[in-house]
Design an enzyme around this catalytic site. Structure first.
Site, mmCIF file in Angstrom:
data_model
loop_
_atom_site.group_PDB
_atom_site.id
_atom_site.type_symbol
_atom_site.label_atom_id
_atom_site.label_comp_id
_atom_site.label_asym_id
_atom_site.label_seq_id
_atom_site.Cartn_x
_atom_site.Cartn_y
_atom_site.Cartn_z
ATOM 1 N N ASN A 9 31.082 -2.034 11.004
ATOM 2 C CA ASN A 9 31.120 -1.161 12.174
ATOM 3 C C ASN A 9 29.683 -0.739 12.483
ATOM 4 O O ASN A 9 29.120 0.080 11.779
ATOM 5 C CB ASN A 9 32.003 0.065 11.862
ATOM 6 C CG ASN A 9 31.992 1.090 12.979
ATOM 7 O OD1 ASN A 9 31.443 0.852 14.052
ATOM 8 N ND2 ASN A 9 32.601 2.241 12.726
ATOM 9 N N LYS A 11 28.587 0.969 14.866
ATOM 10 C CA LYS A 11 28.477 2.265 15.556
ATOM 11 C C LYS A 11 27.496 2.134 16.731
ATOM 12 O O LYS A 11 27.377 1.062 17.308
ATOM 13 C CB LYS A 11 28.102 3.364 14.566
ATOM 14 C CG LYS A 11 29.054 3.364 13.355
ATOM 15 C CD LYS A 11 28.992 4.575 12.500
ATOM 16 C CE LYS A 11 30.011 4.433 11.360
ATOM 17 N NZ LYS A 11 30.071 5.611 10.514
ATOM 18 N N HIS A 96 38.960 5.856 14.577
ATOM 19 C CA HIS A 96 37.855 6.190 13.671
ATOM 20 C C HIS A 96 37.644 7.706 13.658
ATOM 21 O O HIS A 96 37.812 8.363 14.679
ATOM 22 C CB HIS A 96 36.577 5.471 14.117
ATOM 23 C CG HIS A 96 35.499 5.535 13.085
ATOM 24 N ND1 HIS A 96 34.708 6.647 12.916
ATOM 25 C CD2 HIS A 96 35.120 4.644 12.136
ATOM 26 C CE1 HIS A 96 33.879 6.426 11.910
ATOM 27 N NE2 HIS A 96 34.097 5.213 11.419
ATOM 28 N N GLU A 98 35.070 9.426 13.755
ATOM 29 C CA GLU A 98 34.096 9.920 14.752
ATOM 30 C C GLU A 98 34.747 10.035 16.123
ATOM 31 O O GLU A 98 34.407 10.921 16.906
ATOM 32 C CB GLU A 98 32.865 8.992 14.770
ATOM 33 C CG GLU A 98 32.014 9.200 13.520
ATOM 34 C CD GLU A 98 31.324 7.967 12.980
ATOM 35 O OE1 GLU A 98 31.145 6.983 13.724
ATOM 36 O OE2 GLU A 98 30.965 7.974 11.782
ATOM 37 N N GLU A 168 39.400 5.776 5.409
ATOM 38 C CA GLU A 168 38.021 6.258 5.414
ATOM 39 C C GLU A 168 38.016 7.771 5.218
ATOM 40 O O GLU A 168 38.167 8.520 6.186
ATOM 41 C CB GLU A 168 37.340 5.921 6.752
ATOM 42 C CG GLU A 168 37.200 4.443 7.011
ATOM 43 C CD GLU A 168 36.030 4.151 7.960
ATOM 44 O OE1 GLU A 168 35.235 3.270 7.615
ATOM 45 O OE2 GLU A 168 35.896 4.806 9.004
ATOM 46 N N GLY A 174 28.950 8.053 5.821
ATOM 47 C CA GLY A 174 27.548 8.320 6.128
ATOM 48 C C GLY A 174 26.908 9.378 5.235
ATOM 49 O O GLY A 174 25.813 9.845 5.511
ATOM 50 N N SER A 214 30.523 4.926 2.879
ATOM 51 C CA SER A 214 29.384 4.672 1.989
ATOM 52 C C SER A 214 29.592 3.459 1.073
ATOM 53 O O SER A 214 29.197 3.485 -0.090
ATOM 54 C CB SER A 214 29.039 5.923 1.173
ATOM 55 O OG SER A 214 28.667 6.976 2.039
#
Ligand code: 13P
Length: 251
Positions: A9, A11, A96, A98, A168, A174, A214
């Site tokens: 991904n 991003k 996701h 985010e 996730e 991150g 991560s």
């Protein structure tokens, strides 16, 4: 046997020249390898068409990072499933964290997107996961249970075959904090048990469940050795061809 699937991904990283460079390096790294895993890259919308051309003669598959559930219309800034198909996408990341937190996407909206993706012939990579606060107050299972059951609501067992679930944990995205292989495996088993209840043993056994958060060359092999971890959804480490290649090799 479920096939391992490693997806990157990207991003909101990489303009077109940077995308060309990354894909070219990745292709060079993967050429001649006897790949045991499926490899998917998910660049930003602006690089999809370039990526489609570059990956033509490789094993790399293409995915997008989001889409809207309507076919067409006055939805400024949105992209439809059909548009993604026409640019060579076979996959689309949906739900996701985010998108859920920054863009306020709800389980209901994500469900509409998943249904539309499948109807259009795209395979959703459906993300679920708890925040640190939810993990600490012991609600991980109930949070994931709602995300999974609402997200997949109305899907048949046949539809489910097209879905990849990505676990996730938000606190691992991150942050450099990876879930331990045991922590991740535990939630993967829980997700599979939910799928068993919602569908059947057979349907649940067939679903690829990726871990994301991560994932790096140093921890990928151990995570991927867990019985119910069927792949990885990689963020930061997929932006360098060598580290992404190393993760792919671990699978
Ligand atoms: P990182 O690998 O950078 O933690 O990101 C994970 C992720 O969000 C993939 O979708």
């Amino acid at each position: 046997m479920r096939k391992k699937v490693i997806a990157g991904n990207w991003k909101m990283y990489n303009d077109i020249p940077a995308s060309v460079k990354l894909i070219s390096e990745l292709k060079k790294n993967l050429a001649g390898l006897d790949l045991k895993a499926e490899v998917i890259i998910c660049p930003p919308f602006t690089s999809l068409d370039t990526a489609k051309t570059l990956i033509k003669d490789s094993a790399i598959m293409l995915g997008a990072q989001n889409m809207y559930f309507e076919e067409s219309g006055a939805y400024t800034g949105e992209v439809s499933a059909e548009m993604l198909k026409s640019t060579g996408c076979q996959y689309v990341i949906l739900g996701h964290s985010e998108r859920r937190t920054i863009f306020k996407e709800t389980d209901e909206l994500i469900n509409k997107k998943i249904k539309k993706a499948i109807l259009s012939g795209l395979n959703p990579i459906f993300c679920v996961g708890e925040t640190l606060e939810q993990r600490e107050n012991g609600t991980t299972e109930s949070v994931i249970s709602t995300q999974v059951s609402v997200g997949l609501s109305g899907l048949s067992a046949e539809d489910l075959k097209k879905v990849i679930v990505a676990y996730e944990p938000v606190w691992a995205i991150g942050t450099g904090k990876t879930a331990t292989p045991e922590q991740a495996q535990q939630v993967h088993v829980f997700i599979r048990s939910l799928l068993r209840k919602l569908y059947s043993d057979e349907a649940a056994e067939g679903v690829t469940i990726q871990y994301g958060g991560s994932v790096k060359p140093e921890n990928a092999a151990l995570l991927l050795s867990q019985a119910d971890i069927d792949g990885a959804l990689v963020g930061g480490a997929c932006l360098k061809a060598d580290s992404f290649t190393s993760i792919i090799k671990s699978a």
